[in-house]
Design a protein around this motif. Sequence first.
Motif, PDB file in Angstrom:
ATOM      1  N   LEU A 186       0.647  -1.325   0.236  1.00 44.66           N
ATOM      2  CA  LEU A 186      -0.556   0.047   0.049  1.00 44.66           C
ATOM      3  C   LEU A 186       0.618   1.241  -0.106  1.00 44.66           C
ATOM      4  N   ASP A 194       3.921   1.175  -1.192  1.00 46.13           N
ATOM      5  CA  ASP A 194       4.218   1.396  -2.597  1.00 46.13           C
ATOM      6  C   ASP A 194       4.026   2.209  -3.555  1.00 46.13           C
ATOM      7  N   ALA A 195       2.068   2.335  -3.084  1.00 46.46           N
ATOM      8  CA  ALA A 195       1.791   2.053  -4.272  1.00 46.46           C
ATOM      9  C   ALA A 195       0.803   3.598  -4.218  1.00 46.46           C
ATOM     10  N   ASP A 196       1.150   4.495  -2.462  1.00 47.01           N
ATOM     11  CA  ASP A 196      -0.237   5.792  -2.775  1.00 47.01           C
ATOM     12  C   ASP A 196       0.921   6.639  -1.872  1.00 47.01           C
ATOM     13  N   GLY A 197       2.160   6.401  -1.317  1.00 47.50           N
ATOM     14  CA  GLY A 197       2.727   6.854  -0.216  1.00 47.50           C
ATOM     15  C   GLY A 197       2.275   6.237   1.391  1.00 47.50           C
ATOM     16  N   ALA A 237      -0.979   7.820   3.321  1.00 49.19           N
ATOM     17  CA  ALA A 237      -1.830   7.187   2.706  1.00 49.19           C
ATOM     18  C   ALA A 237      -2.050   6.007   4.117  1.00 49.19           C
ATOM     19  N   ARG A 267      -7.372   1.192   6.465  1.00 51.52           N
ATOM     20  CA  ARG A 267      -6.969   0.266   4.576  1.00 51.52           C
ATOM     21  C   ARG A 267      -6.807  -0.291   4.629  1.00 51.52           C
ATOM     22  N   ARG A 320      -7.932  -4.136   2.224  1.00 53.17           N
ATOM     23  CA  ARG A 320      -7.087  -4.963   1.426  1.00 53.17           C
ATOM     24  C   ARG A 320      -7.595  -6.033   2.289  1.00 53.17           C
ATOM     25  N   TRP A 344       8.132   5.854  -0.134  1.00 52.52           N
ATOM     26  CA  TRP A 344       8.083   6.109   1.120  1.00 52.52           C
ATOM     27  C   TRP A 344       9.887   5.736   2.332  1.00 52.52           C
ATOM     28  N   GLU A 379       8.999  12.246 -10.806  1.00 53.47           N
ATOM     29  CA  GLU A 379       6.976  12.573 -11.419  1.00 53.47           C
ATOM     30  C   GLU A 379       6.370  13.961 -11.990  1.00 53.47           C
TER      31      GLU A 379
END
Length: 242
Positions: A40, A42-45, A48, A53, A57, A116, A175
């Motif tokens: 998680l 890795d995907a969204d920081g 988040a 959450r 998952r 992160w 980015e």
Amino acid sequence: MDDEHPPLPRALALLWQQGGATPRPRGLSRERIVEVAIELADADGLAALSMGRLAQRLGCGTMSLYRHIANKDELVTFMLSTATGAPPVLPRADGWRGAISAWAEGLWEVYHRHPWVLSATAAGPPADPGQLGWLDRGLTALAGTGLPEREKMAGVMAVLHYVRGAAALDIAAGESDTIFPQLLRQVVDATRFPAVAAALDAGVFDGDTDRLADFRSGLTAVVDGIAARVRGAGHPRHPGDA
């Protein structure tokens, strides 16, 4: 209580626990929670990532997580020790320069694989097995310099901070490849910021540059500084240490 040896935080105590490990439970486990938390982040920081959450998952209730992990701070400690992975095997043929360069490039890869980690490690010094393994390998890389231990540590810290800074800038630039140079061209005045303007005109901030080559160029400058200390102190040199 022994003031010289304060108790370890629970997360570190669990990570350093030797032997007598209880069998991993079926289904939900600390290892599985950490694995998904890393995915998680890795995907969204890291910002988040929340326990709610994470539970969603994993398909469990949030309270189920607290049977394995006390809070998010503890979770991040587990994540750091796991995500950093094993440090690279140091090459022998290229002397200490090749060894510390391989170590630095290994860190560069970790930061790009798990961005992160850059913010998480800023919270405090490394005390978990994963991060201490990297520190130990970095100090080992400088063993051939003959430098005193304090100077080895200073050298490793110089390389570490360079890699962290370079990786953070590179990730941020990646980015916004097309945005950042255009933004600078709107605000940079050559009279007020002559050096930045020269770098901008040279394409330093453009996204089509070889970022790894730029990273290695800066790394060479840092390693050259360590080499100067080695030569200045009259320590023995080894093959590949020119």
